[in-house]
Motif scaffolding. Structure first.
Motif, PDB file in Angstrom:
ATOM      1  N   TYR A   1       9.908  -4.658  -6.288  1.00 24.88           N
ATOM      2  CA  TYR A   1       8.916  -5.369  -5.491  1.00 24.88           C
ATOM      3  C   TYR A   1       7.528  -5.256  -6.114  1.00 24.88           C
ATOM      4  N   LEU A   2       7.199  -4.071  -6.622  1.00 24.25           N
ATOM      5  CA  LEU A   2       5.887  -3.888  -7.240  1.00 24.25           C
ATOM      6  C   LEU A   2       5.792  -4.603  -8.581  1.00 24.25           C
ATOM      7  N   ASP A   3       6.834  -4.515  -9.383  1.00 22.88           N
ATOM      8  CA  ASP A   3       6.783  -5.103 -10.725  1.00 22.88           C
ATOM      9  C   ASP A   3       6.710  -6.615 -10.689  1.00 22.88           C
ATOM     10  N   ASN A   4       7.260  -7.237  -9.667  1.00 24.06           N
ATOM     11  CA  ASN A   4       7.302  -8.695  -9.614  1.00 24.06           C
ATOM     12  C   ASN A   4       6.266  -9.285  -8.662  1.00 24.06           C
ATOM     13  N   GLY A   5       5.296  -8.497  -8.253  1.00 26.92           N
ATOM     14  CA  GLY A   5       4.180  -9.009  -7.476  1.00 26.92           C
ATOM     15  C   GLY A   5       4.538  -9.504  -6.088  1.00 26.92           C
ATOM     16  N   TYR A   6       5.472  -8.842  -5.441  1.00 25.28           N
ATOM     17  CA  TYR A   6       5.815  -9.217  -4.062  1.00 25.28           C
ATOM     18  C   TYR A   6       4.634  -8.915  -3.139  1.00 25.28           C
ATOM     19  N   THR A   7       4.463  -9.771  -2.144  1.00 26.59           N
ATOM     20  CA  THR A   7       3.486  -9.484  -1.102  1.00 26.59           C
ATOM     21  C   THR A   7       4.177  -8.721   0.033  1.00 26.59           C
ATOM     22  N   SER A   8       3.384  -8.132   0.907  1.00 27.00           N
ATOM     23  CA  SER A   8       3.966  -7.389   2.030  1.00 27.00           C
ATOM     24  C   SER A   8       4.780  -8.297   2.939  1.00 27.00           C
ATOM     25  N   GLU A   9       4.316  -9.551   3.132  1.00 28.85           N
ATOM     26  CA  GLU A   9       5.062 -10.482   3.975  1.00 28.85           C
ATOM     27  C   GLU A   9       6.409 -10.837   3.362  1.00 28.85           C
ATOM     28  N   ARG A  10       6.415 -11.003   2.021  1.00 30.03           N
ATOM     29  CA  ARG A  10       7.681 -11.350   1.366  1.00 30.03           C
ATOM     30  C   ARG A  10       8.670 -10.180   1.397  1.00 30.03           C
ATOM     31  N   ILE A  11       8.157  -8.967   1.246  1.00 33.57           N
ATOM     32  CA  ILE A  11       9.031  -7.787   1.354  1.00 33.57           C
ATOM     33  C   ILE A  11       9.616  -7.699   2.756  1.00 33.57           C
ATOM     34  N   GLU A  12       8.782  -7.927   3.760  1.00 40.14           N
ATOM     35  CA  GLU A  12       9.245  -7.883   5.150  1.00 40.14           C
ATOM     36  C   GLU A  12      10.334  -8.921   5.399  1.00 40.14           C
ATOM     37  N   GLN A  13      10.128 -10.132   4.859  1.00 39.85           N
ATOM     38  CA  GLN A  13      11.121 -11.184   5.057  1.00 39.85           C
ATOM     39  C   GLN A  13      12.432 -10.852   4.349  1.00 39.85           C
ATOM     40  N   GLU A  14      12.362 -10.318   3.130  1.00 45.16           N
ATOM     41  CA  GLU A  14      13.595  -9.997   2.407  1.00 45.16           C
ATOM     42  C   GLU A  14      14.359  -8.884   3.097  1.00 45.16           C
ATOM     43  N   LEU A  15      13.665  -7.885   3.614  1.00 47.98           N
ATOM     44  CA  LEU A  15      14.354  -6.819   4.324  1.00 47.98           C
ATOM     45  C   LEU A  15      14.987  -7.339   5.609  1.00 47.98           C
ATOM     46  N   ASN A  16      14.271  -8.200   6.316  1.00 56.03           N
ATOM     47  CA  ASN A  16      14.753  -8.721   7.590  1.00 56.03           C
ATOM     48  C   ASN A  16      15.919  -9.684   7.423  1.00 56.03           C
TER      49      ASN A  16
ATOM     50  N   GLU B   1       0.835  -1.208   0.000  1.00 55.06           N
ATOM     51  CA  GLU B   1       0.000   0.000   0.000  1.00 55.06           C
ATOM     52  C   GLU B   1       0.870   1.259   0.000  1.00 55.06           C
ATOM     53  N   ILE B   2       1.945   1.262   0.796  1.00 50.48           N
ATOM     54  CA  ILE B   2       2.818   2.434   0.858  1.00 50.48           C
ATOM     55  C   ILE B   2       3.556   2.626  -0.461  1.00 50.48           C
ATOM     56  N   LEU B   3       4.013   1.536  -1.070  1.00 54.13           N
ATOM     57  CA  LEU B   3       4.737   1.651  -2.330  1.00 54.13           C
ATOM     58  C   LEU B   3       3.820   2.093  -3.471  1.00 54.13           C
ATOM     59  N   GLU B   4       2.593   1.604  -3.490  1.00 53.85           N
ATOM     60  CA  GLU B   4       1.666   1.986  -4.566  1.00 53.85           C
ATOM     61  C   GLU B   4       1.273   3.450  -4.478  1.00 53.85           C
ATOM     62  N   THR B   5       1.180   3.983  -3.268  1.00 57.20           N
ATOM     63  CA  THR B   5       0.838   5.403  -3.104  1.00 57.20           C
ATOM     64  C   THR B   5       2.065   6.314  -3.191  1.00 57.20           C
ATOM     65  N   ASN B   6       3.259   5.686  -3.306  1.00 55.07           N
ATOM     66  CA  ASN B   6       4.513   6.451  -3.435  1.00 55.07           C
ATOM     67  C   ASN B   6       4.692   7.430  -2.271  1.00 55.07           C
ATOM     68  N   ASP B   7       4.386   6.954  -1.078  1.00 52.21           N
ATOM     69  CA  ASP B   7       4.504   7.759   0.135  1.00 52.21           C
ATOM     70  C   ASP B   7       5.892   7.516   0.744  1.00 52.21           C
ATOM     71  N   ASN B   8       6.868   8.349   0.361  1.00 45.90           N
ATOM     72  CA  ASN B   8       8.246   8.139   0.797  1.00 45.90           C
ATOM     73  C   ASN B   8       8.417   8.341   2.301  1.00 45.90           C
ATOM     74  N   GLU B   9       7.672   9.275   2.868  1.00 43.61           N
ATOM     75  CA  GLU B   9       7.797   9.512   4.306  1.00 43.61           C
ATOM     76  C   GLU B   9       7.305   8.313   5.097  1.00 43.61           C
ATOM     77  N   ALA B  10       6.163   7.766   4.692  1.00 39.60           N
ATOM     78  CA  ALA B  10       5.647   6.577   5.380  1.00 39.60           C
ATOM     79  C   ALA B  10       6.568   5.380   5.165  1.00 39.60           C
ATOM     80  N   LEU B  11       7.141   5.272   3.954  1.00 43.05           N
ATOM     81  CA  LEU B  11       8.066   4.174   3.679  1.00 43.05           C
ATOM     82  C   LEU B  11       9.310   4.285   4.560  1.00 43.05           C
TER      83      LEU B  11
END
Length: 409
Positions: A72-87, A10-20
């Motif tokens: 992440y957006l182009d390859n259909g990552y889910t929020s859980e997968r993004i969280e795991q990759e960052l962690n 949701e944050i990436l789709e809205t391009n909200d850099n501060e929230a990101l």
């Protein structure tokens, strides 16, 4: 709280850099790898917000430069997968880069200890920790991928040996000797020292296992082994920097250290003093020429005697100087007295005399070498024999030629 509940997509789709940025900062603040770089006091004091902000800014920019957010957006990552990759990938990788930069020797030794424990037959794996995933209300325990949490021990121990330890491990290994630093060079370009060879390092790990008498996680074994080694990982810290204590920000008073470098005025004065003394040296040499009536050979002798008496590192006696130059002792004393009288008439300070000594010594050395070269050339010219005149041509062929002409006529 609103940002925390919003997912990554949701944050990436809205391009909200501060929230990101804020969500990434919250993830880094809870990540366990940050404790590898900073102490507990730093992470609980007033500077923890600065630390988390700096780490967040660096990782945010790294992901932005790699265009990872858009990936992440182009390859259909889910929020859980993004969280795991960052962690599990991005944050630990960046912390490893910082460790390698700040503590290069400790980082390299920790890697060596881990590789030795995992690959050598002297040690074996006892247990692998597990973690629990809660996915769709289905709890399942899976082996942890963290190598530092795996428990190893000596292969000679029984397989059912009890793991875990009680008491202070440092107290148990107090009898294990510390190793001296091996200063041999290694690596690309020989830029690092060996510190300890692999054979000695393996023996040190074995001695520690015998002292604690229990299998141990790699993380703790690395800390125990490195406590017995001389590791030099120093960082430059400003004397005006604040000292962090328990919950307090104590700043040292400003220290104004003396600057011993010469000021521009001192440099200019030193240059002028040297120029003046160079003129004094030339005047002294001119007086020495007048004293010997501008005769080159006598001036060369005066220069050689002055240099030998005061500037020759061997400090020969007057008798030795006279024998080497092929003159009498009284002549050496006479020329030395001439030189002494000129120097004593100079009205200089002690510092000026010290600088004059350097300039005059260099000047006499040059004149002595030039005089010796000219004298050698003159002797070589005298020894060369004069070329004989060409012989006169005989007159007989001319007479015969004239006779032949007369007969032919």
């Amino acid at each position: 709280m609103v940002i925390k509940n919003r997912d990554w997509i949701e944050i990436l789709e809205t391009n909200d850099n501060e929230a990101l940025w804020n969500k990434l900062c919250s993830l880094i603040a809870k990540h366990s790898s940050t404790r590898l770089l900073y102490s507990h006091d730093e992470l609980t004091g007033s500077r923890r917000h600065e630390i988390y902000s700096d780490l967040t800014q660096d990782i945010f920019l790294r992901l932005l430069e790699k265009n990872r957010w858009q990936y992440y957006l182009d390859n259909g990552y889910t929020s859980e997968r993004i969280e795991q990759e960052l962690n599990r990938i991005e944050v630990p990788n960046y912390i490893s880069v910082l460790q390698r930069e700040r503590y290069p020797e400790a980082y390299r030794l920790a890697r060596r200890i881990s590789e030795l424990i995992k690959s050598h037959s002297e040690f074996r794996l006892y247990s692998i920790p597990s973690y629990t995933d809660n996915v769709a209300s289905n709890e399942s325990a899976r082996p942890s991928r963290k190598m530092v949490l795996q428990v190893y021990g000596l292969s000679r121990w029984p397989a059912d040996k009890r793991t875990g330890y009680e008491g202070d491990l440092l107290e148990r290994i107090k009898d294990v000797p510390c190793h001296r630093r091996d200063v041999r060079r290694m690596g690309r370009g020989g830029g690092s020292q060996v510190i300890i060879s692999n054979e000695e390092l393996m023996q040190l790990i074995v001695d520690i296992f015998i002292a604690i008498d229990t299998p141990l996680a790699i993380r703790y074994m690395r800390a125990l082994a490195m406590s017995k080694l001389a590791i030099e990982d120093s960082r430059l810290v400003s004397l005006d920097a604040g000292l962090m204590s328990a919950g307090e920000d104590t700043t040292l008073p400003g220290l104004d250290l003396p600057d011993n470098r010469p000021t521009p005025l001192d440099t200019l004065l030193a240059k002028e003093t040297r120029q003046n003394l160079e003129q004094v040296v030339e005047m002294l040499l001119q007086q020495m020429r007048h004293a010997v009536r501008n005769k080159p050979q006598r001036f060369h002798k005066l220069v050689c005697i002055a240099w030998s008496c005061y500037f020759d590192p061997a400090s020969p006696s007057q008798t030795s100087i006279a024998r080497e130059m092929g003159i009498s002792d009284s002549l050496v004393s006479h020329y030395r007295g001439i030189f002494d009288s000129f120097v004593q008439n100079l009205n200089l300070t002690v510092d000026q005399y010290i600088l004059l000594n350097t300039i005059l010594g260099h000047r006499l050395t040059v004149l002595k070498a030039e005089g010796a070269s000219l004298a050698q050339k003159a002797r070589r010219t005298k020894r060369q024999p004069k070329a004989p005149p060409p012989p006169a041509e005989p007159a007989q062929p001319l007479i015969r030629a004239a006779a032949s002409l007369s007969y032919g006529s």
